[in-house]
Design a protein around this motif. Sequence first.
Motif, mmCIF file in Angstrom:
data_model
loop_
_atom_site.group_PDB
_atom_site.id
_atom_site.type_symbol
_atom_site.label_atom_id
_atom_site.label_comp_id
_atom_site.label_asym_id
_atom_site.label_seq_id
_atom_site.Cartn_x
_atom_site.Cartn_y
_atom_site.Cartn_z
ATOM 1 N N GLY A 1 -20.239 -26.357 7.673
ATOM 2 C CA GLY A 1 -18.909 -26.912 7.907
ATOM 3 C C GLY A 1 -18.116 -27.155 6.632
ATOM 4 N N GLU A 2 -16.837 -27.296 6.812
ATOM 5 C CA GLU A 2 -15.941 -27.560 5.678
ATOM 6 C C GLU A 2 -16.204 -28.922 5.042
ATOM 7 O OE1 GLU A 2 -14.019 -25.288 4.151
ATOM 8 O OE2 GLU A 2 -14.992 -23.967 5.602
ATOM 9 N N GLU A 3 -16.661 -29.878 5.847
ATOM 10 C CA GLU A 3 -16.973 -31.194 5.285
ATOM 11 C C GLU A 3 -18.126 -31.095 4.284
ATOM 12 O OE1 GLU A 3 -18.359 -35.669 6.617
ATOM 13 O OE2 GLU A 3 -17.682 -34.291 8.157
ATOM 14 N N THR A 4 -19.124 -30.284 4.612
ATOM 15 C CA THR A 4 -20.247 -30.066 3.689
ATOM 16 C C THR A 4 -19.748 -29.424 2.402
ATOM 17 O OG1 THR A 4 -21.812 -29.828 5.508
ATOM 18 C CG2 THR A 4 -22.476 -28.920 3.387
ATOM 19 N N ALA A 5 -18.875 -28.426 2.534
ATOM 20 C CA ALA A 5 -18.329 -27.749 1.350
ATOM 21 C C ALA A 5 -17.515 -28.721 0.503
ATOM 22 C CB ALA A 5 -17.475 -26.557 1.764
ATOM 23 N N TYR A 6 -16.680 -29.529 1.143
ATOM 24 C CA TYR A 6 -15.833 -30.470 0.402
ATOM 25 C C TYR A 6 -16.687 -31.527 -0.311
ATOM 26 C CZ TYR A 6 -12.233 -33.837 -0.780
ATOM 27 O OH TYR A 6 -11.413 -34.692 -1.467
ATOM 28 N N ASN A 7 -17.646 -32.122 0.413
ATOM 29 C CA ASN A 7 -18.526 -33.133 -0.209
ATOM 30 C C ASN A 7 -19.327 -32.539 -1.361
ATOM 31 O OD1 ASN A 7 -17.725 -35.230 1.469
ATOM 32 N ND2 ASN A 7 -19.329 -34.827 2.963
ATOM 33 N N SER A 8 -19.807 -31.311 -1.175
ATOM 34 C CA SER A 8 -20.560 -30.633 -2.232
ATOM 35 C C SER A 8 -19.669 -30.368 -3.442
ATOM 36 C CB SER A 8 -21.129 -29.313 -1.710
ATOM 37 O OG SER A 8 -21.999 -29.540 -0.627
ATOM 38 N N TYR A 9 -18.448 -29.945 -3.195
ATOM 39 C CA TYR A 9 -17.491 -29.668 -4.274
ATOM 40 C C TYR A 9 -17.226 -30.930 -5.091
ATOM 41 C CZ TYR A 9 -13.026 -28.492 -6.507
ATOM 42 O OH TYR A 9 -12.011 -28.298 -7.417
ATOM 43 N N LEU A 10 -16.898 -32.019 -4.417
ATOM 44 C CA LEU A 10 -16.630 -33.274 -5.139
ATOM 45 C C LEU A 10 -17.852 -33.720 -5.936
ATOM 46 C CD1 LEU A 10 -14.592 -35.645 -2.779
ATOM 47 C CD2 LEU A 10 -13.851 -34.550 -4.887
ATOM 48 N N SER A 11 -19.015 -33.619 -5.332
ATOM 49 C CA SER A 11 -20.241 -34.053 -5.997
ATOM 50 C C SER A 11 -20.553 -33.192 -7.214
ATOM 51 C CB SER A 11 -21.407 -34.017 -5.011
ATOM 52 O OG SER A 11 -21.157 -34.913 -3.946
ATOM 53 N N LEU A 12 -20.370 -31.877 -7.071
ATOM 54 C CA LEU A 12 -20.623 -30.993 -8.213
ATOM 55 C C LEU A 12 -19.586 -31.192 -9.319
ATOM 56 C CD1 LEU A 12 -21.770 -27.722 -6.425
ATOM 57 C CD2 LEU A 12 -23.181 -29.353 -7.686
ATOM 58 N N LEU A 13 -18.330 -31.445 -8.938
ATOM 59 C CA LEU A 13 -17.319 -31.772 -9.951
ATOM 60 C C LEU A 13 -17.742 -33.006 -10.741
ATOM 61 C CD1 LEU A 13 -13.830 -31.345 -8.208
ATOM 62 C CD2 LEU A 13 -14.736 -29.985 -10.108
ATOM 63 N N TYR A 14 -18.178 -34.022 -10.017
ATOM 64 C CA TYR A 14 -18.616 -35.265 -10.641
ATOM 65 C C TYR A 14 -19.805 -35.002 -11.587
ATOM 66 C CZ TYR A 14 -20.450 -40.024 -10.966
ATOM 67 O OH TYR A 14 -20.914 -41.236 -11.435
ATOM 68 N N GLY A 15 -20.772 -34.240 -11.105
ATOM 69 C CA GLY A 15 -21.927 -33.911 -11.937
ATOM 70 C C GLY A 15 -21.538 -33.082 -13.148
ATOM 71 N N TRP A 16 -20.649 -32.110 -12.962
ATOM 72 C CA TRP A 16 -20.199 -31.243 -14.052
ATOM 73 C C TRP A 16 -19.464 -32.062 -15.108
ATOM 74 C CZ3 TRP A 16 -21.568 -27.198 -16.398
ATOM 75 C CH2 TRP A 16 -20.695 -26.366 -17.101
ATOM 76 N N PHE A 17 -18.601 -32.965 -14.667
ATOM 77 C CA PHE A 17 -17.888 -33.828 -15.613
ATOM 78 C C PHE A 17 -18.881 -34.672 -16.422
ATOM 79 C CE2 PHE A 17 -15.991 -38.096 -16.356
ATOM 80 C CZ PHE A 17 -15.172 -37.739 -17.413
ATOM 81 N N ASN A 18 -19.852 -35.262 -15.746
ATOM 82 C CA ASN A 18 -20.834 -36.090 -16.456
ATOM 83 C C ASN A 18 -21.700 -35.264 -17.397
ATOM 84 O OD1 ASN A 18 -20.298 -38.800 -15.704
ATOM 85 N ND2 ASN A 18 -20.988 -38.285 -13.658
ATOM 86 N N TYR A 19 -22.032 -34.042 -17.009
ATOM 87 C CA TYR A 19 -22.788 -33.177 -17.912
ATOM 88 C C TYR A 19 -21.966 -32.863 -19.160
ATOM 89 C CZ TYR A 19 -24.802 -29.040 -19.994
ATOM 90 O OH TYR A 19 -25.301 -28.144 -20.908
ATOM 91 N N LEU A 20 -20.704 -32.498 -18.970
ATOM 92 C CA LEU A 20 -19.854 -32.167 -20.120
ATOM 93 C C LEU A 20 -19.662 -33.375 -21.034
ATOM 94 C CD1 LEU A 20 -17.164 -29.979 -18.317
ATOM 95 C CD2 LEU A 20 -19.025 -29.177 -19.812
ATOM 96 N N LYS A 21 -19.569 -34.549 -20.424
ATOM 97 C CA LYS A 21 -19.349 -35.778 -21.183
ATOM 98 C C LYS A 21 -20.604 -36.232 -21.927
ATOM 99 C CE LYS A 21 -18.833 -39.545 -18.789
ATOM 100 N NZ LYS A 21 -18.325 -40.630 -17.929
ATOM 101 N N THR A 22 -21.770 -36.119 -21.315
ATOM 102 C CA THR A 22 -22.996 -36.688 -21.889
ATOM 103 C C THR A 22 -23.950 -35.655 -22.475
ATOM 104 O OG1 THR A 22 -24.226 -36.547 -19.807
ATOM 105 C CG2 THR A 22 -22.927 -38.564 -20.199
ATOM 106 N N ASN A 23 -23.768 -34.376 -22.102
ATOM 107 C CA ASN A 23 -24.673 -33.312 -22.527
ATOM 108 C C ASN A 23 -26.091 -33.535 -21.982
ATOM 109 O OD1 ASN A 23 -25.024 -30.826 -23.736
ATOM 110 N ND2 ASN A 23 -25.491 -31.676 -25.743
#
Length: 192
Positions: free
Chosen positions: A145-167
């Motif tokens: 479902g689209e809800e799964t895609a949207y939740n996954s997208y937000l979560s991966l964005l959050y993880g990607w931002f934290n990875y870029l910030k903290t290495n």
Amino acid sequence: MDFSDTSLFLNEKEKCYLCKDGVIRLLSPKDLSVAYCVSDREKMIRTMNACQKYIDNICKNNGFDTIITKILEIELKQNKKPMYLFTEEEISLLLKNGDDQQNNILVVDEYGYVNLIQDISIAYTYPVRYETFIARNGYVGENSGEETAYNSYLSLLYGWFNYLKTNVSQFIDYPISENKDILVKNIKKYYD
């Protein structure tokens, strides 16, 4: 191996690294130029497996039946700016085209591309990984479902931002409720 040697019990800031000359040494963060580094995921996995097999053989030859836990880990370090920022549409397409008969994990690679992998044993080699979608639960495949895609997208964005910030590699195991536009804006600062 003599586990009574208190020098084996390191504090959080002390780590031993496999060095370029094949010796494992205690290194401080400023000494990492001598640490063994690879930039190819397949070579990294082969090296890790070879080192673990070597340690397992030493233990076996000295009377230890098994190693209870893995004592080696890969430390990911970002050494280049990311090239790409994944989209919600890509995640949706990956999930819809995925095989729900297999366990699946969404990961973000070092370049900023999102992938759906089934080999759980290599998920730790990616900078960002999302929780496992267990087979036959409908999160992957034509019923995704689209809800799964949207939740996954937000979560991966959050993880990607934290990875870029903290290495530091990120594992996200639940949906994150963050503002998508703010996350994207903050992430893009690392691309300039």
